[in-house]
Each structure stands twice: as C-alpha cells, then as structure tokens.
Design an enzyme around this catalytic site. Structure first.
Site, PDB file in Angstrom:
ATOM      1  N   ASP A 127       0.812  -1.234   0.000  1.00  0.00           N
ATOM      2  CA  ASP A 127       0.000   0.000   0.000  1.00  0.00           C
ATOM      3  C   ASP A 127       0.845   1.284   0.000  1.00  0.00           C
ATOM      4  OD1 ASP A 127      -1.992  -1.837   0.229  1.00  0.00           O
ATOM      5  OD2 ASP A 127      -2.583  -1.321   2.270  1.00  0.00           O
ATOM      6  N   ARG A 163     -14.453   1.434 -25.584  1.00  0.00           N
ATOM      7  CA  ARG A 163     -14.755   0.773 -24.308  1.00  0.00           C
ATOM      8  C   ARG A 163     -14.068   1.499 -23.162  1.00  0.00           C
ATOM      9  NH1 ARG A 163     -14.616  -5.665 -25.015  1.00  0.00           N
ATOM     10  NH2 ARG A 163     -15.816  -5.778 -26.918  1.00  0.00           N
ATOM     11  N   GLY A 171      -4.949  -1.637  -1.738  1.00  0.00           N
ATOM     12  CA  GLY A 171      -4.539  -0.343  -1.177  1.00  0.00           C
ATOM     13  C   GLY A 171      -5.241  -0.021   0.129  1.00  0.00           C
ATOM     14  N   GLU A 222      -9.383   0.056  -4.114  1.00  0.00           N
ATOM     15  CA  GLU A 222     -10.473  -0.708  -3.493  1.00  0.00           C
ATOM     16  C   GLU A 222     -11.202   0.089  -2.415  1.00  0.00           C
ATOM     17  OE1 GLU A 222      -9.178  -4.008  -1.094  1.00  0.00           O
ATOM     18  OE2 GLU A 222      -7.425  -2.948  -0.348  1.00  0.00           O
TER      19      GLU A 222
END
Ligand code: F6P
Length: 323
Positions: A127, A163, A171, A222
C-alpha cells in the site's frame, strides 16, 4: 549475535528476498538467524525455527512470505511482555527484525522498546502508506503486477476502441498504490479514497476522454466508497461498455521487482549493521531516493495523501503538464 525474524501483518513481495539477504549477511559474520512462525502469535508460543537459507534463497523472487505472518494483536495481552522476554531468553535471542506496516512501525516497535527488546522494523506493505518513508517494501512489485494486467486490457482497448476499462487495485483505505499505478500506466482517470469525486464528474471526464482517445482507462483503489453504484452508472452516463478488472490479492502475491530486490538487500544490510552497532530501536526508511537506518519508528504522524498535483494531472484537472 542471534536475531529472530517476525513477520507481522499482510505479506508483500520482497519479504523472502530480505530474509534470504539478511541470513546470508549474518552467516558471513558468524551470526545466527531464527524465524517465528505465525508472527508474534508464534513467537509467544515458541514456534521458532532456524532460517533454512537454501529454501528461502530459492523463494527470493517470489511474493508471499516463507515465514507465515499473523494479524492477531497478541502483544496487547496481559503478561505478553514477560512471556516474550522468557521465550527470547530461552532461545538466546539478542534482537528482533520485524516486517510490518504502519501498526508495526508505530505501535509494536515502541512497545518492544518499552520492554527493552532491541528491534528494527522494515516498513513492508504494497500500500505504501507508512508515514516517514517514501517507499515500502513490496509496493514497486505490486505496481509492476498491475502494469501486466493493464497492458493486457489496453491491448483490447486499442484493438476494439469504444470501451472503458476499469482496474481496481488493492490499497486498503488509501490511494497511494492506485495513483502510482494510474500514473505509470497512463490512465486518464484515477479514483482514490482521499479525494472523493461525485459520480457526475466521473461521467463528464469519461465522455471527454472517449471523445479524444477512443477508449478510457480508469484505475481506482479498493477503498473508493462509490464503487458498487459506479459499474452500473457509468455505461448509462457514457453510453459505452465498461469492463471491470479487480486485481485482488493476486496483486499482493506477485513476483519481486528489481527495485524491491535491491531494497530488500539494502534493508538487510542496514538492519544487520544497526544491530552490530548496538541500536536499540530502528527502522529502515527510503527518503529522497536514499535508503537509511532511522533511529526510532519511521517517524511522522500520518502519511500525507497522494500527491494532489499528480492526481489533478492524471484526471485532466489542470491544463499545464502537471509539474
Ligand atoms: O497489506 C495491505 C493489504 O493488502 C491491503 O491492500 C488490503 O486492503 C488488505 O491488506 C487486505 O487484507 P487481508 O489480506 O487481511 O484481506
């Protein structure tokens, strides 16, 4: 000299390389290295074994940890100090080499100092969120893992334009890892918990990017709170397909990068030198590109949020080149 290695908290690429490096330096100096199984929980129950240099040496390039870790906060238990001291004295251990994140650096290290147990901690987490160091062990490898996944997605982005690719990194509740990956990968959007953005802004930015580049790459941590609604809202706001990839724990267990292997050796060398010099409490930090042994915990109260200028640059929030 006899050192006990304890891995505390989440594993990260580079732990095995550091253990192998430290054990090699120790052997060269006639010192002994032991390892605790299951972190401090194992240390307190005497699950202590010699480091098998041949085994850990073969694992140097691999993520994970040869010595199992634990997230159990066992040192807070009554009499943990007496128990630990007794085990260390039984095994004739002189000092502890610790791997861990912020909790290990800011709580465990000072606690061991109060208990008069010499220890050096190595900031270890993908992290990169430990105060007082610019770089933690494992972060660079986790970025490299993400690039492999993103390069794969970008191959399709260029082959089938129109796309949106969204890649979620680990993290925890911080965005250092996501922002480092987004910058290196050339993402046009990065989302991190420290700088929450309204969904509407994300929609507007993506429409801009799709119009100019033909595809969009979003990297997000996240810890971003709006993830659940976003996957549905974005196709609606942009009229464009969204393809989502979550790197998950595979990102934590990837192979060890050159930077992390070098950091592992530097950490091992500095820690061994620190113990040989009789240091009571220390941590190995990286500041302005230099790896240093710092007397005390890593220093600093809280890690600063990801660099705001770089965040703005990635997200097209400023017209200058982000300098
Ligand atoms: O070690 C840090 C980290 O990998 C974070 O990025 C992540 O949120 C967390 O650990 C996951 O923890 P656990 O392995 O306990 O699920």
């Amino acid at each position: 000299m006899k050192t006990l290695i304890v891995v505390s908290g989440g594993d990260a690429p580079g732990i095995n390389a550091t253990v192998a490096g430290y054990a090699a330096i120790a052997a060269r100096n006639g010192d002994t290295v032991l390892g605790a199984k299951d972190g401090f929980a194992g240390a307190l129950t005497n699950q202590i074994q010699p480091i098998e240099r041949r085994v850990v040496g073969l694992l140097s390039g691999r993520g994970g940890s040869y010595l199992a870790s634990s997230r159990e906060p066992v040192l807070g238990a009554p009499d943990a100090d007496k128990q630990l001291r007794a085990i260390l004295s039984e095994n004739e251990v002189d000092n502890l080499l610790l791997f861990g994140g912020d909790g290990t650096l800011s709580h465990v290290l000072p606690l061991l100092h109060d208990w008069r147990i010499p220890a050096i901690a190595l900031p270890t987490t993908i992290d990169n969120d430990v105060p007082g160091t610019d770089l933690t062990l494992g972060h660079d490898s986790a970025c490299n893992y993400a690039y492999q996944a993103i390069d794969g997605a970008l191959a399709t982005a260029h082959a089938l334009p129109g796309r949106i690719f969204m890649v979620e990194t680990l993290g925890g509740d911080t965005g250092h890892l996501a922002q480092a990956v987004a910058y290196g990968a050339g993402a046009q959007v990065v989302l991190v918990p420290e700088y929450p953005e309204p969904l509407e802004w994300v929609g507007v930015r993506l429409n801009q990017v799709l119009a100019t580049d033909g595809y969009a790459l979003v990297v997000l941590s996240e810890g971003v709170k709006t993830i659940p609604g976003m996957a549905e809202a974005i196709p609606r706001m942009t009229g464009t397909r969204l393809r989502y990839t979550s790197l998950g724990h595979a990102q934590r267990g990837g192979n060890v990068s050159h930077r992390d292997r070098a950091l592992a050796m530097e950490m091992g060398q500095l820690a061994h030198q620190g113990f040989a010099d009789g240091i009571e409490m220390g941590s190995v930090v990286v500041l302005e590109g230099k790896t240093l042994l710092h007397a005390g915990p890593s220093g600093g109260d809280a890690k600063a949020p990801p660099d705001r200028k770089r965040y703005d640059f990635i997200n097209g929030k400023e017209s200058v080149n982000g300098g």
